[in-house]
Design a protein around this motif. Sequence first.
Motif, mmCIF file in Angstrom:
data_model
loop_
_atom_site.group_PDB
_atom_site.id
_atom_site.type_symbol
_atom_site.label_atom_id
_atom_site.label_comp_id
_atom_site.label_asym_id
_atom_site.label_seq_id
_atom_site.Cartn_x
_atom_site.Cartn_y
_atom_site.Cartn_z
ATOM 1 N N ALA A 85 -116.018 -14.921 62.694
ATOM 2 C CA ALA A 85 -117.401 -14.925 63.182
ATOM 3 C C ALA A 85 -117.630 -13.687 64.040
ATOM 4 C CB ALA A 85 -117.704 -16.181 63.991
ATOM 5 N N CYS A 86 -118.676 -12.944 63.731
ATOM 6 C CA CYS A 86 -119.024 -11.734 64.478
ATOM 7 C C CYS A 86 -120.393 -11.936 65.116
ATOM 8 C CB CYS A 86 -119.058 -10.515 63.559
ATOM 9 S SG CYS A 86 -117.493 -10.163 62.742
ATOM 10 N N ILE A 87 -120.420 -11.974 66.433
ATOM 11 C CA ILE A 87 -121.659 -12.202 67.178
ATOM 12 C C ILE A 87 -122.371 -10.868 67.377
ATOM 13 C CG2 ILE A 87 -122.659 -13.104 69.303
ATOM 14 C CD1 ILE A 87 -120.043 -14.714 69.660
ATOM 15 N N PRO A 130 -113.550 -15.619 66.748
ATOM 16 C CA PRO A 130 -114.814 -14.895 66.877
ATOM 17 C C PRO A 130 -114.652 -13.595 67.650
ATOM 18 C CG PRO A 130 -114.746 -16.716 68.436
ATOM 19 C CD PRO A 130 -113.439 -16.748 67.671
ATOM 20 N N VAL A 131 -115.644 -12.719 67.496
ATOM 21 C CA VAL A 131 -115.682 -11.463 68.237
ATOM 22 C C VAL A 131 -117.144 -11.143 68.519
ATOM 23 C CG1 VAL A 131 -115.807 -9.997 66.166
ATOM 24 C CG2 VAL A 131 -114.838 -9.058 68.274
ATOM 25 N N GLN A 167 -114.503 -15.680 53.533
ATOM 26 C CA GLN A 167 -115.856 -15.511 54.067
ATOM 27 C C GLN A 167 -115.805 -15.332 55.579
ATOM 28 O OE1 GLN A 167 -117.916 -19.100 52.763
ATOM 29 N NE2 GLN A 167 -118.809 -18.007 51.016
ATOM 30 N N ASN A 168 -116.859 -14.775 56.130
ATOM 31 C CA ASN A 168 -117.055 -14.755 57.576
ATOM 32 C C ASN A 168 -118.531 -14.890 57.860
ATOM 33 O OD1 ASN A 168 -118.196 -11.861 58.235
ATOM 34 N ND2 ASN A 168 -116.513 -11.531 56.787
ATOM 35 N N VAL A 169 -118.858 -15.089 59.100
ATOM 36 C CA VAL A 169 -120.244 -15.354 59.500
ATOM 37 C C VAL A 169 -120.678 -14.343 60.546
ATOM 38 C CG1 VAL A 169 -121.766 -17.018 60.650
ATOM 39 C CG2 VAL A 169 -120.115 -17.819 58.967
ATOM 40 N N ARG A 170 -121.864 -13.809 60.374
ATOM 41 C CA ARG A 170 -122.504 -13.019 61.432
ATOM 42 C C ARG A 170 -123.417 -13.979 62.197
ATOM 43 N NH1 ARG A 170 -122.006 -7.846 59.117
ATOM 44 N NH2 ARG A 170 -120.015 -8.003 58.003
#
Length: 316
Positions: free
Chosen positions: A144-146, A44-45, A193-196
């Motif tokens: 994952a991008c916070i 994550p970042v 895929q990635n998640v926001r």
Amino acid sequence: MSNTSTELEVTPSLELLKDTSHINALENEAIYIIREVAAQFEKPVLLFSGGKDSITLVRLAQKAFWPSKIPFPLMHIDTGHNFPETIEFRDRLVEELGLELIVRNVQDSINQGKVKEESGRYSSRNSLQTTTLLDAIEEFKFDACIGGARRDEEKARAKERIFSVRDDFGQWDERNQRPELFDMLNGQIELGQNVRVFPISNWTELDVWSYIKEEQIEIPSIYFAHKRKTFLRDGMIWSAEDGIVFREENEIVEERLVRFRTVGDMSCTAAVLSDAESIDKVVEEIRDSSISERGARIDDKRSEAAMEKRKQQGYF
């Protein structure tokens, strides 16, 4: 008479208790979400702009993992058109907290021919950030991008889930989102895929400021009233001190007492007249305002669905 007097004394305390309880509930929810990110994702970042929402996220992440350090880096997609006050604050904060900061520049994407610089009256680099962001996600393999987006900011953001899945092209499909029932957050993603992730999705602008006040969080000076050389266009107040914002010869520069409610690119973020020099005054001003903080962002006014289209393409 005595009953009336007692009632008047108790009421403020009850209101204070109610406000504190509300903020504590939001804080607990956000900390839960941030911990779920650390538990469910490998890389994550935290997307960090130096604005009040991302600063709030840093405080929440500190609390989530205290006494350990935040276990993931911060990343700023720098357009090169940021307010100097924001960049100075960004660098000082990460140094004081000992955090890792990754910076990727839109100018590099322009130099590489991946995006084209806009020109003219409403030119901005804001939408160009998408390409730089997607390249950075691919470079570091972040899953994952916070981010600090909130549902009250804009109607496209109101549609999004807390865990918002992006496909292998970084795109968002508003018609194909996962249900989030009973606070169950599903972080399972397919290859590519990635998640926001939006821990403060359920907060309002007033909630953020109330939390900043309660936690005594330092924020950039640009959020408070200050004298600034500005000019008027389309009923908005634009900074004239930076040499970046396009200005026509007939647009007269005057010094005004202003502050910024949101901090984006200088070229797309207008100021508001204000004498709010403290957090207490800012909170009072927001309570009385009938205009959304995004009302000062010209990039949201390009079309009725401007934000939604940018998000579909991979925007924050």
